[in-house]
Design a protein around this motif. Structure first.
Motif, PDB file in Angstrom:
ATOM      1  N   LYS A   1       0.900  -0.883   0.317  1.00 28.93           N
ATOM      2  CA  LYS A   1      -0.094  -0.453  -0.117  1.00 28.93           C
ATOM      3  C   LYS A   1       0.654   1.202  -0.295  1.00 28.93           C
ATOM      4  CE  LYS A   1      -3.852   2.625   2.544  1.00 28.93           C
ATOM      5  NZ  LYS A   1      -4.541   2.600   4.189  1.00 28.93           N
ATOM      6  N   ASP A   2       2.202   1.791   1.035  1.00 29.62           N
ATOM      7  CA  ASP A   2       2.455   2.504   1.249  1.00 29.62           C
ATOM      8  C   ASP A   2       3.624   2.342  -0.657  1.00 29.62           C
ATOM      9  OD1 ASP A   2       2.002   2.547   3.546  1.00 29.62           O
ATOM     10  OD2 ASP A   2       3.964   1.879   4.510  1.00 29.62           O
ATOM     11  N   PHE A   3       4.117   1.183  -1.301  1.00 35.20           N
ATOM     12  CA  PHE A   3       5.081   1.886  -1.983  1.00 35.20           C
ATOM     13  C   PHE A   3       4.099   2.253  -3.686  1.00 35.20           C
ATOM     14  CE2 PHE A   3       5.642  -0.725  -6.229  1.00 35.20           C
ATOM     15  CZ  PHE A   3       7.598   0.189  -6.083  1.00 35.20           C
ATOM     16  N   VAL A   4       2.778   1.432  -3.187  1.00 33.90           N
ATOM     17  CA  VAL A   4       1.333   2.520  -4.316  1.00 33.90           C
ATOM     18  C   VAL A   4       1.544   4.055  -4.352  1.00 33.90           C
ATOM     19  CG1 VAL A   4      -1.247   1.997  -4.938  1.00 33.90           C
ATOM     20  CG2 VAL A   4       0.674  -0.327  -4.415  1.00 33.90           C
ATOM     21  N   THR A   5       1.223   4.448  -3.008  1.00 34.33           N
ATOM     22  CA  THR A   5       0.776   5.472  -3.004  1.00 34.33           C
ATOM     23  C   THR A   5       1.916   6.557  -2.891  1.00 34.33           C
ATOM     24  OG1 THR A   5      -0.214   4.424  -1.157  1.00 34.33           O
ATOM     25  CG2 THR A   5       0.636   7.431  -1.266  1.00 34.33           C
ATOM     26  N   LYS A   6       3.013   5.847  -2.842  1.00 32.40           N
ATOM     27  CA  LYS A   6       4.365   6.794  -3.648  1.00 32.40           C
ATOM     28  C   LYS A   6       4.551   6.262  -4.947  1.00 32.40           C
ATOM     29  CE  LYS A   6       9.361   6.241  -2.472  1.00 32.40           C
ATOM     30  NZ  LYS A   6      10.558   5.946  -1.670  1.00 32.40           N
ATOM     31  N   THR A   7       4.087   5.618  -5.520  1.00 29.72           N
ATOM     32  CA  THR A   7       4.336   5.422  -6.686  1.00 29.72           C
ATOM     33  C   THR A   7       3.089   7.045  -7.880  1.00 29.72           C
ATOM     34  OG1 THR A   7       5.303   2.946  -6.472  1.00 29.72           O
ATOM     35  CG2 THR A   7       3.846   4.361  -8.923  1.00 29.72           C
ATOM     36  N   LYS A   8       2.476   7.027  -6.611  1.00 24.84           N
ATOM     37  CA  LYS A   8       0.908   7.725  -7.261  1.00 24.84           C
ATOM     38  C   LYS A   8       1.233   9.406  -7.377  1.00 24.84           C
ATOM     39  CE  LYS A   8      -3.167   4.692  -6.669  1.00 24.84           C
ATOM     40  NZ  LYS A   8      -4.571   4.804  -6.341  1.00 24.84           N
ATOM     41  N   GLY A   9       2.461   9.558  -5.739  1.00 24.40           N
ATOM     42  CA  GLY A   9       2.754  10.185  -5.500  1.00 24.40           C
ATOM     43  C   GLY A   9       3.601  10.894  -6.916  1.00 24.40           C
ATOM     44  N   GLN A  10       4.654  10.147  -7.254  1.00 26.78           N
ATOM     45  CA  GLN A  10       5.401  10.269  -8.416  1.00 26.78           C
ATOM     46  C   GLN A  10       4.623  10.512  -9.465  1.00 26.78           C
ATOM     47  OE1 GLN A  10       7.851   6.766  -7.978  1.00 26.78           O
ATOM     48  NE2 GLN A  10       9.072   7.516  -6.377  1.00 26.78           N
ATOM     49  N   ILE A  11       3.814   9.564 -10.204  1.00 29.59           N
ATOM     50  CA  ILE A  11       2.819  10.140 -11.494  1.00 29.59           C
ATOM     51  C   ILE A  11       2.366  11.149 -11.559  1.00 29.59           C
ATOM     52  CG2 ILE A  11       1.210   9.343 -13.093  1.00 29.59           C
ATOM     53  CD1 ILE A  11       1.821   6.179 -11.491  1.00 29.59           C
ATOM     54  N   ASN A  12       1.774  11.298  -9.935  1.00 32.50           N
ATOM     55  CA  ASN A  12       1.322  12.452 -10.341  1.00 32.50           C
ATOM     56  C   ASN A  12       2.048  14.303 -10.606  1.00 32.50           C
ATOM     57  OD1 ASN A  12      -1.674  11.649 -10.152  1.00 32.50           O
ATOM     58  ND2 ASN A  12      -1.235  11.929  -7.562  1.00 32.50           N
ATOM     59  N   ASP A  13       3.310  13.874  -9.785  1.00 38.96           N
ATOM     60  CA  ASP A  13       4.552  14.643  -9.912  1.00 38.96           C
ATOM     61  C   ASP A  13       4.656  15.256 -11.380  1.00 38.96           C
ATOM     62  OD1 ASP A  13       4.486  15.613  -7.695  1.00 38.96           O
ATOM     63  OD2 ASP A  13       5.984  14.418  -6.973  1.00 38.96           O
ATOM     64  N   ILE A  14       4.670  13.698 -12.443  1.00 38.22           N
ATOM     65  CA  ILE A  14       4.866  13.958 -13.549  1.00 38.22           C
ATOM     66  C   ILE A  14       4.087  14.167 -14.490  1.00 38.22           C
ATOM     67  CG2 ILE A  14       5.324  11.960 -15.635  1.00 38.22           C
ATOM     68  CD1 ILE A  14       6.615  10.217 -14.117  1.00 38.22           C
ATOM     69  N   PHE A  15       2.982  14.144 -13.927  1.00 38.95           N
ATOM     70  CA  PHE A  15       2.238  15.185 -14.964  1.00 38.95           C
ATOM     71  C   PHE A  15       2.081  15.754 -14.646  1.00 38.95           C
ATOM     72  CE2 PHE A  15      -0.849  10.592 -14.731  1.00 38.95           C
ATOM     73  CZ  PHE A  15      -0.566  10.604 -16.332  1.00 38.95           C
ATOM     74  N   GLN A  16       2.093  16.454 -13.977  1.00 44.58           N
ATOM     75  CA  GLN A  16       2.102  18.448 -13.502  1.00 44.58           C
ATOM     76  C   GLN A  16       3.093  18.488 -13.917  1.00 44.58           C
ATOM     77  OE1 GLN A  16       2.484  18.979  -9.222  1.00 44.58           O
ATOM     78  NE2 GLN A  16       0.162  18.070  -8.894  1.00 44.58           N
ATOM     79  N   LYS A  17       4.891  18.322 -14.329  1.00 41.89           N
ATOM     80  CA  LYS A  17       5.943  18.850 -15.279  1.00 41.89           C
ATOM     81  C   LYS A  17       5.403  18.342 -16.544  1.00 41.89           C
ATOM     82  CE  LYS A  17       9.003  17.049 -11.902  1.00 41.89           C
ATOM     83  NZ  LYS A  17      10.077  16.423 -11.397  1.00 41.89           N
ATOM     84  N   LEU A  18       4.327  17.888 -17.342  1.00 40.57           N
ATOM     85  CA  LEU A  18       4.104  17.541 -18.481  1.00 40.57           C
ATOM     86  C   LEU A  18       3.211  18.864 -19.299  1.00 40.57           C
ATOM     87  CD1 LEU A  18       3.718  13.638 -18.659  1.00 40.57           C
ATOM     88  CD2 LEU A  18       5.455  15.061 -19.654  1.00 40.57           C
ATOM     89  N   ASN A  19       2.371  18.688 -17.663  1.00 43.98           N
ATOM     90  CA  ASN A  19       1.292  20.099 -18.234  1.00 43.98           C
ATOM     91  C   ASN A  19       1.580  21.451 -18.457  1.00 43.98           C
ATOM     92  OD1 ASN A  19      -1.198  18.473 -18.659  1.00 43.98           O
ATOM     93  ND2 ASN A  19      -1.150  18.494 -15.836  1.00 43.98           N
ATOM     94  N   ILE A  20       2.972  21.516 -17.236  1.00 38.71           N
ATOM     95  CA  ILE A  20       4.076  23.077 -17.259  1.00 38.71           C
ATOM     96  C   ILE A  20       4.648  23.227 -18.628  1.00 38.71           C
ATOM     97  CG2 ILE A  20       5.780  24.048 -16.167  1.00 38.71           C
ATOM     98  CD1 ILE A  20       4.745  22.676 -14.108  1.00 38.71           C
TER      99      ILE A  20
END
Length: 433
Positions: free
Chosen positions: A51-70
Motif C-alpha cells: 500500500k505504501d509503495f502504491v501511494t508513493k508511486t501515485k505521488g511520483q506519477i502525479n508529479d510527472i503529469f504536473q511537469k508535463l502540463n507545465i
C-alpha cells in the motif's frame, strides 16, 4: 517492502517445521494457532508495504503529469511567441524591400544628376579651351598689327569674355530651373481651375437631384420621401448645407442613413483626422460617411443610432442608442443613451467623449494615444470597450499585437476578437420634429 517480503519465507519455514512435528505427534493445537497468527502478521505487513509503495508511486506519477502540463503550457506560449516573431519578421522583410526599392530609385536619380553635372563640366572645359585658342590668336594678331590702345581694349574684352564663360553655364541652369518652375506653376493653376469646375458641375448635379427627390423641406425628414421606394444612394441637403450623397436604407422603422460599413477589408480605416472629418470609401461597400456630414444630419433633432455586428460564425446582434453629436469645435463629442438590443452595452458611458485619430489625440487616456495603439479613428474614451474602425482582420490572423488593432466590441467577444461585419445607421427618433 523488500524487508517485509523477506520475512514471509521464515513464517512458511516455521509452519513447515511444526507440521513435521505434528506428524510425529509433538505439535499441540495452541502451537498451530501461533503459527497462523505469525502468518497473518506477515501477510498484513506485506499488504501495508505494498500500500505504501502504491501511494508513493501515485505521488511520483502525479508529479510527472504536473511537469508535463507545465511543459505543454510553456510549449504553447513558445509557439505563440514564435508566430508573433514570424509575423514581425514578415513585416520587417516588407519594410526592407520597400527601403531597398527607394534606395535603388535614389541611386538611379543620383547617377542621372551626376551624369548631367559631368556633361555640363565637360562643356565648360570645352568652352575654356575655345577661349584659350581665341586668346592665342588674338595675341598673335595684336603683336603684329594692332597699336597699344587696341591691345588694351582686347585685353579688357578677354577678361569680360572669361567672366561670361564662367557665369554662362550657371545662368543657363538657373534659367532652365525658372522655366520648369514656371511651367509647373501654370500646370498647377490649370489643375486647380479644372478641379474647381468639376466641383461646381457636381454641385449643380446634386442640387438638381436633391430638388428631384426632395420637393418639400430640405432637412433630413424628406428621407421618408427619397427612400420610400428602395434602399440605395440618394442626395440629401440637411440644414441648408451643400448637398451630398448618402446610402439610404429602408427598414421597418423607415429610412435610415448608413454612416459606416465594414465587410471585407477593401478600405483602409487607419486614416488621419482630415479623412475622418470629410469621409472616405465607397458608399455601396465599405465607407465612413464623415464627421461633418454626420453632424449636419444629427444636428436637426433627436436621432437613434443603430449598430449591427456580425461575428465569424454568422451570428448577428444589434444595439440602439439615443444619439447626439456636438460640432467641430467640441471635436464631435458623442452623447449616447442606451435604448434596446441583444448586444451588451459598451458605449453608453461615453458621455461627451471626443473623436480621436492618430494625428489628433482627444481621448481621456493621459499617457497614450488610443488611436495609435488600436488603429483607426473612434470615440475612444480612455481607450474604451469598443473600436469599430480598427483594422479588418481575417479569422486566422495571429499575434496579440495585431489582434488588439482589430474591429472589437469587448462586452461581446472580447478585445482580441475581430468582427467580420459592422454597420452603423442613424434615423430620426419618433419624437423628431
Amino acid at each position: 517492502a523488500i524487508v517485509y517480503i523477506g520475512s514471509l519465507p521464515n513464517c512458511l519455514d516455521i509452519l513447515a517445521k511444526r507440521e513435521r512435528e505434528g506428524g510425529t505427534g509433538k505439535l499441540s493445537r495452541f502451537a498451530m494457532l501461533d503459527d497462523v497468527r505469525l502468518l497473518a502478521n506477515g501477510l498484513l505487513q506485506l499488504g501495508q508495504s505494498l500500500k505504501d509503495f502504491v501511494t508513493k508511486t501515485k505521488g511520483q506519477i502525479n508529479d510527472i503529469f504536473q511537469k508535463l502540463n507545465i511543459f505543454d503550457h510553456s510549449f504553447n506560449q513558445l509557439s505563440e511567441v514564435t508566430n508573433e516573431i514570424k509575423e514581425e519578421e514578415r513585416e520587417l522583410k516588407k519594410t526592407t524591400n520597400f527601403l531597398k526599392t527607394n534606395n535603388e530609385e535614389i541611386r538611379n536619380l543620383s547617377l542621372e544628376i551626376n551624369s548631367k553635372i559631368n556633361s555640363i563640366m565637360q562643356e565648360r572645359v570645352q568652352l575654356h579651351s575655345q577661349v584659350g585658342g581665341l586668346e592665342e590668336k588674338l595675341k598673335g594678331i595684336s603683336e603684329s598689327m594692332m597699336p597699344v590702345e587696341q591691345l588694351k581694349e582686347i585685353t579688357t574684352l578677354k577678361v569680360r569674355l572669361s567672366i561670361i564663360m564662367l557665369i554662362a553655364p550657371q545662368k543657363t541652369i538657373t534659367d532652365l530651373l525658372k522655366a520648369v518652375r514656371g511651367q509647373n506653376e501654370q500646370l498647377n493653376h490649370q489643375k486647380s481651375k479644372i478641379k474647381s469646375l468639376e466641383e461646381k458641375v457636381n454641385q449643380l448635379i446634386l442640387h438638381k437631384e436633391a430638388r428631384r427627390y426632395q420637393p418639400s423641406k430640405l432637412h433630413l425628414s424628406p428621407l421618408k420621401g427619397s427612400c420610400q421606394r428602395e434602399s440605395g444612394v440618394y442626395p440629401i441637403k440637411p440644414n441648408q448645407s451643400e448637398p451630398f450623397n448618402v446610402f439610404c436604407e429602408m427598414t421597418s422603422d423607415g429610412g435610415a442613413v448608413v454612416i459606416q460599413r465594414r465587410e471585407d477589408g477593401s478600405v483602409d480605416f487607419d486614416q488621419e483626422w482630415d479623412k475622418y472629418e470629410k469621409g472616405f470609401g465607397n458608399l455601396e461597400k465599405e465607407f465612413w460617411l464623415g464627421l461633418e456630414k454626420i453632424y449636419s444630419i444629427a444636428n436637426q433633432g433627436e436621432h437613434i443610432m443603430h449598430l449591427e455586428l456580425e461575428d465569424w460564425r454568422h451570428e448577428k446582434r444589434f444595439i440602439e442608442y439615443l444619439f447626439k453629436l456636438d460640432g467641430p469645435s467640441s471635436k464631435y463629442s458623442l452623447h449616447l443613451s442606451h435604448l434596446t438590443g441583444n448586444l451588451p452595452d459598451a458605449m453608453s458611458n461615453h458621455t461627451a467623449t471626443k473623436f480621436s485619430t492618430k494625428d489628433q489625440d482627444n481621448d481621456k487616456h493621459e499617457e497614450s494615444n488610443c488611436a495609435r495603439i488600436y488603429s483607426g479613428g473612434w470615440w475612444f474614451d480612455a481607450c474604451g470597450e469598443s473600436n469599430l474602425n480598427g483594422k479588418y482582420l481575417w479569422q486566422k490572423s495571429r499575434g496579440r499585437n495585431m489582434k488588439k488593432k482589430g474591429i472589437y466590441w469587448k462586452p461581446g467577444r472580447g478585445g482580441s476578437y475581430s468582427l467580420k461585419f459592422t454597420k452603423i445607421t442613424i434615423r430620426p427618433s419618433p419624437h423628431f420634429h
